[in-house]
Design a protein around this motif. Structure first.
Motif, PDB file in Angstrom:
ATOM      1  N   ASN A  90      -3.863 -10.284 -15.858  1.00 11.62           N
ATOM      2  CA  ASN A  90      -2.721  -9.371 -15.893  1.00 11.62           C
ATOM      3  C   ASN A  90      -2.772  -8.422 -14.709  1.00 11.62           C
ATOM      4  OD1 ASN A  90      -1.823 -10.406 -18.304  1.00 11.62           O
ATOM      5  ND2 ASN A  90      -2.117  -8.531 -19.498  1.00 11.62           N
ATOM      6  N   VAL A  91      -1.607  -8.114 -14.165  1.00 11.09           N
ATOM      7  CA  VAL A  91      -1.477  -6.939 -13.306  1.00 11.09           C
ATOM      8  C   VAL A  91      -0.982  -5.795 -14.182  1.00 11.09           C
ATOM      9  CG1 VAL A  91      -1.068  -8.265 -11.210  1.00 11.09           C
ATOM     10  CG2 VAL A  91       0.888  -7.570 -12.598  1.00 11.09           C
ATOM     11  N   GLU A  92      -1.335  -4.578 -13.809  1.00  9.92           N
ATOM     12  CA  GLU A  92      -0.929  -3.401 -14.575  1.00  9.92           C
ATOM     13  C   GLU A  92      -0.476  -2.324 -13.599  1.00  9.92           C
ATOM     14  OE1 GLU A  92      -4.001  -2.098 -17.213  1.00  9.92           O
ATOM     15  OE2 GLU A  92      -4.310  -4.081 -18.078  1.00  9.92           O
ATOM     16  N   VAL A 147      -1.087   2.194  -8.157  1.00 14.54           N
ATOM     17  CA  VAL A 147      -2.302   1.410  -8.374  1.00 14.54           C
ATOM     18  C   VAL A 147      -1.963   0.221  -9.263  1.00 14.54           C
ATOM     19  CG1 VAL A 147      -3.099   2.756 -10.363  1.00 14.54           C
ATOM     20  CG2 VAL A 147      -4.752   1.460  -9.005  1.00 14.54           C
ATOM     21  N   ASN A 148      -2.642  -0.880  -8.984  1.00 14.13           N
ATOM     22  CA  ASN A 148      -2.522  -2.099  -9.784  1.00 14.13           C
ATOM     23  C   ASN A 148      -3.899  -2.348 -10.403  1.00 14.13           C
ATOM     24  OD1 ASN A 148      -2.162  -4.668 -10.814  1.00 14.13           O
ATOM     25  ND2 ASN A 148      -1.324  -5.537  -8.932  1.00 14.13           N
ATOM     26  N   ASP A 149      -4.013  -2.093 -11.697  1.00 15.06           N
ATOM     27  CA  ASP A 149      -5.289  -2.241 -12.401  1.00 15.06           C
ATOM     28  C   ASP A 149      -5.399  -3.678 -12.913  1.00 15.06           C
ATOM     29  OD1 ASP A 149      -7.647  -1.852 -13.781  1.00 15.06           O
ATOM     30  OD2 ASP A 149      -6.694  -0.830 -15.472  1.00 15.06           O
ATOM     31  N   VAL A 150      -5.764  -4.594 -12.031  1.00  9.35           N
ATOM     32  CA  VAL A 150      -5.815  -6.016 -12.373  1.00  9.35           C
ATOM     33  C   VAL A 150      -6.911  -6.262 -13.404  1.00  9.35           C
ATOM     34  CG1 VAL A 150      -6.024  -8.344 -11.441  1.00  9.35           C
ATOM     35  CG2 VAL A 150      -5.034  -6.521 -10.024  1.00  9.35           C
ATOM     36  N   THR A 151      -6.606  -7.125 -14.371  1.00  8.83           N
ATOM     37  CA  THR A 151      -7.511  -7.310 -15.508  1.00  8.83           C
ATOM     38  C   THR A 151      -7.484  -8.753 -15.996  1.00  8.83           C
ATOM     39  OG1 THR A 151      -6.988  -5.038 -16.235  1.00  8.83           O
ATOM     40  CG2 THR A 151      -8.074  -6.484 -17.830  1.00  8.83           C
ATOM     41  N   ASN A 152      -8.659  -9.330 -16.209  1.00  5.95           N
ATOM     42  CA  ASN A 152      -8.765 -10.552 -17.002  1.00  5.95           C
ATOM     43  C   ASN A 152      -8.727 -10.125 -18.463  1.00  5.95           C
ATOM     44  OD1 ASN A 152     -10.228 -11.429 -14.325  1.00  5.95           O
ATOM     45  ND2 ASN A 152      -9.717 -13.316 -15.418  1.00  5.95           N
ATOM     46  N   VAL A 153      -7.547 -10.082 -19.010  1.00  2.16           N
ATOM     47  CA  VAL A 153      -7.300  -9.362 -20.258  1.00  2.16           C
ATOM     48  C   VAL A 153      -8.047  -9.961 -21.443  1.00  2.16           C
ATOM     49  CG1 VAL A 153      -5.196 -10.658 -20.823  1.00  2.16           C
ATOM     50  CG2 VAL A 153      -5.481  -8.316 -21.658  1.00  2.16           C
ATOM     51  N   ILE A 198       4.447  -3.342  -7.290  1.00  6.35           N
ATOM     52  CA  ILE A 198       4.382  -2.201  -8.201  1.00  6.35           C
ATOM     53  C   ILE A 198       5.191  -1.077  -7.568  1.00  6.35           C
ATOM     54  CG2 ILE A 198       2.891  -0.560  -9.394  1.00  6.35           C
ATOM     55  CD1 ILE A 198       2.333  -3.454 -10.209  1.00  6.35           C
ATOM     56  N   VAL A 199       6.246  -0.656  -8.249  1.00  6.79           N
ATOM     57  CA  VAL A 199       7.134   0.383  -7.718  1.00  6.79           C
ATOM     58  C   VAL A 199       6.988   1.634  -8.580  1.00  6.79           C
ATOM     59  CG1 VAL A 199       9.494   0.999  -7.102  1.00  6.79           C
ATOM     60  CG2 VAL A 199       8.744  -1.401  -6.950  1.00  6.79           C
ATOM     61  N   VAL A 200       6.499   2.706  -7.974  1.00 12.20           N
ATOM     62  CA  VAL A 200       6.388   3.982  -8.674  1.00 12.20           C
ATOM     63  C   VAL A 200       7.436   4.925  -8.095  1.00 12.20           C
ATOM     64  CG1 VAL A 200       4.929   5.952  -9.235  1.00 12.20           C
ATOM     65  CG2 VAL A 200       3.941   3.643  -9.155  1.00 12.20           C
ATOM     66  N   GLU A 201       8.306   5.382  -8.938  1.00 10.81           N
ATOM     67  CA  GLU A 201       9.403   6.255  -8.525  1.00 10.81           C
ATOM     68  C   GLU A 201       8.877   7.504  -7.824  1.00 10.81           C
ATOM     69  OE1 GLU A 201      13.244   8.502 -10.643  1.00 10.81           O
ATOM     70  OE2 GLU A 201      11.526   7.817 -11.842  1.00 10.81           O
ATOM     71  N   GLY A 202       9.429   7.775  -6.659  1.00 15.47           N
ATOM     72  CA  GLY A 202       9.024   8.957  -5.908  1.00 15.47           C
ATOM     73  C   GLY A 202       7.789   8.767  -5.060  1.00 15.47           C
ATOM     74  N   VAL A 203       7.150   7.599  -5.172  1.00 11.98           N
ATOM     75  CA  VAL A 203       5.932   7.325  -4.387  1.00 11.98           C
ATOM     76  C   VAL A 203       6.182   6.183  -3.411  1.00 11.98           C
ATOM     77  CG1 VAL A 203       3.506   6.663  -4.465  1.00 11.98           C
ATOM     78  CG2 VAL A 203       4.431   8.182  -6.220  1.00 11.98           C
ATOM     79  N   GLY A 204       6.453   4.982  -3.914  1.00 15.83           N
ATOM     80  CA  GLY A 204       6.679   3.850  -3.025  1.00 15.83           C
ATOM     81  C   GLY A 204       6.419   2.530  -3.736  1.00 15.83           C
ATOM     82  N   THR A 205       6.246   1.475  -2.948  1.00 13.06           N
ATOM     83  CA  THR A 205       6.036   0.128  -3.460  1.00 13.06           C
ATOM     84  C   THR A 205       4.706  -0.416  -2.931  1.00 13.06           C
ATOM     85  OG1 THR A 205       8.417  -0.306  -3.548  1.00 13.06           O
ATOM     86  CG2 THR A 205       6.947  -2.225  -3.567  1.00 13.06           C
ATOM     87  N   LEU A 206       3.882  -0.879  -3.850  1.00 14.99           N
ATOM     88  CA  LEU A 206       2.598  -1.500  -3.531  1.00 14.99           C
ATOM     89  C   LEU A 206       2.739  -3.002  -3.736  1.00 14.99           C
ATOM     90  CD1 LEU A 206      -0.511  -1.455  -3.030  1.00 14.99           C
ATOM     91  CD2 LEU A 206      -0.765  -1.031  -5.492  1.00 14.99           C
ATOM     92  N   THR A 207       2.536  -3.758  -2.663  1.00 17.61           N
ATOM     93  CA  THR A 207       2.721  -5.207  -2.712  1.00 17.61           C
ATOM     94  C   THR A 207       1.385  -5.917  -2.551  1.00 17.61           C
ATOM     95  OG1 THR A 207       4.954  -5.029  -1.783  1.00 17.61           O
ATOM     96  CG2 THR A 207       3.868  -7.169  -1.601  1.00 17.61           C
TER      97      THR A 207
END
Length: 245
Positions: A99-101, A130-136, A232-241
């Motif tokens: 999972n990406v988070e 931040v993208n908290d990647v997890t093997n869920v 990952i798009v966080v409002e007011g911050v930016g986009t993490l690709t």
């Protein structure tokens, strides 16, 4: 103000965005900022993770999961998992669903210990995605959150630090996979606030400038496969690709 960490011909530099260029600074944690005189055009800048933290802390929001007596708890994520914008997430194979988070991350600006609701945000330099990647599937057998979260590039950060986020408690967070919206939420859906997280963590651990607190995934966990592109798009911050490999 946006503060990035970039590669330059003279090495890694922090820089502030102004008028289409990144203006190099000496130290993002000092005030006032000191500029070196060097610049990098925005279109030529190679963005790195905006900080190189000594500590990355994740937040478990217990109220959403069980009747644990503490509403929130914290856990460490290895700094060796930190990656920059565009870096490839190396999905661990044969260990369950990945999972990406999408989350809002807090970057600490000055030493923080025993913070209160009144002063917590005074110790924050800014915010990043931040993208908290997890093997869920590992969560069921490892309550310490080590096995599922220790993969290569499992903590993408970026693309920069935003120092002037109007309200971190009401920041929208969207997750796109291959350009398709898969999650739409925000920090307003977390059962404990950003301030609550900082107060809790610093009641046990002293944080230093550059340390990162991931504030939790408010329903923004999405399964991915090798070959996927994640935004990952966080409002007011930016986009993490990131790309998943």
């Amino acid at each position: 103000m946006r503060i990035a960490r970039i590669n330059t011909a003279s090495g890694t530099r922090h820089a502030v965005e102004r008028a289409g260029s990144w203006h190099h600074i000496v130290d993002p944690f000092e005030a006032p900022l000191r500029f070196t005189g060097g610049t990098t055009p925005a279109g030529e800048a190679e963005l790195l993770a905006p900080v190189a933290p000594a500590v990355v802390v994740g937040i478990g929001h217990n109220l959403t999961l069980n009747d644990h007596p503490l509403p929130i708890q914290a856990w460490h994520k290895s700094v060796h998992t930190v990656a920059g914008p565009g870096d490839r997430i190396v999905a661990a194979r044969g260990r369950g669903t990945v999972n990406v988070e999408g989350e809002l991350a807090v970057v600490i600006g000055k030493q923080a210990a025993d913070l209160t609701a009144e002063n917590a945000l005074d110790h924050v330099l800014g915010y990043t995605c931040v993208n908290d990647v997890t093997n869920v599937d590992q969560n069921a057998v490892d309550e310490r959150n080590f096995q599922g979260k220790a993969g290569v590039n499992y903590t993408p950060l970026g693309p920069w630090i935003e120092t002037a986020l109007p309200d971190p408690e009401r920041a929208g967070i969207d997750v796109f996979v291959n350009g398709v919206a898969k999650a739409n939420s925000g920090t307003f859906n977390l059962p404990s606030s950003v301030v609550d997280c900082l107060v809790y963590v610093t009641s046990w651990l002293t944080l230093e400038p550059g340390d990162v607190v991931m504030t939790g995934a408010p329903g923004t966990a999405v399964p991915v496969e090798p070959g996927d592109r994640v935004d990952i798009v966080v409002e007011g911050v930016g986009t993490l690709t990131s790309a998943v490999g």
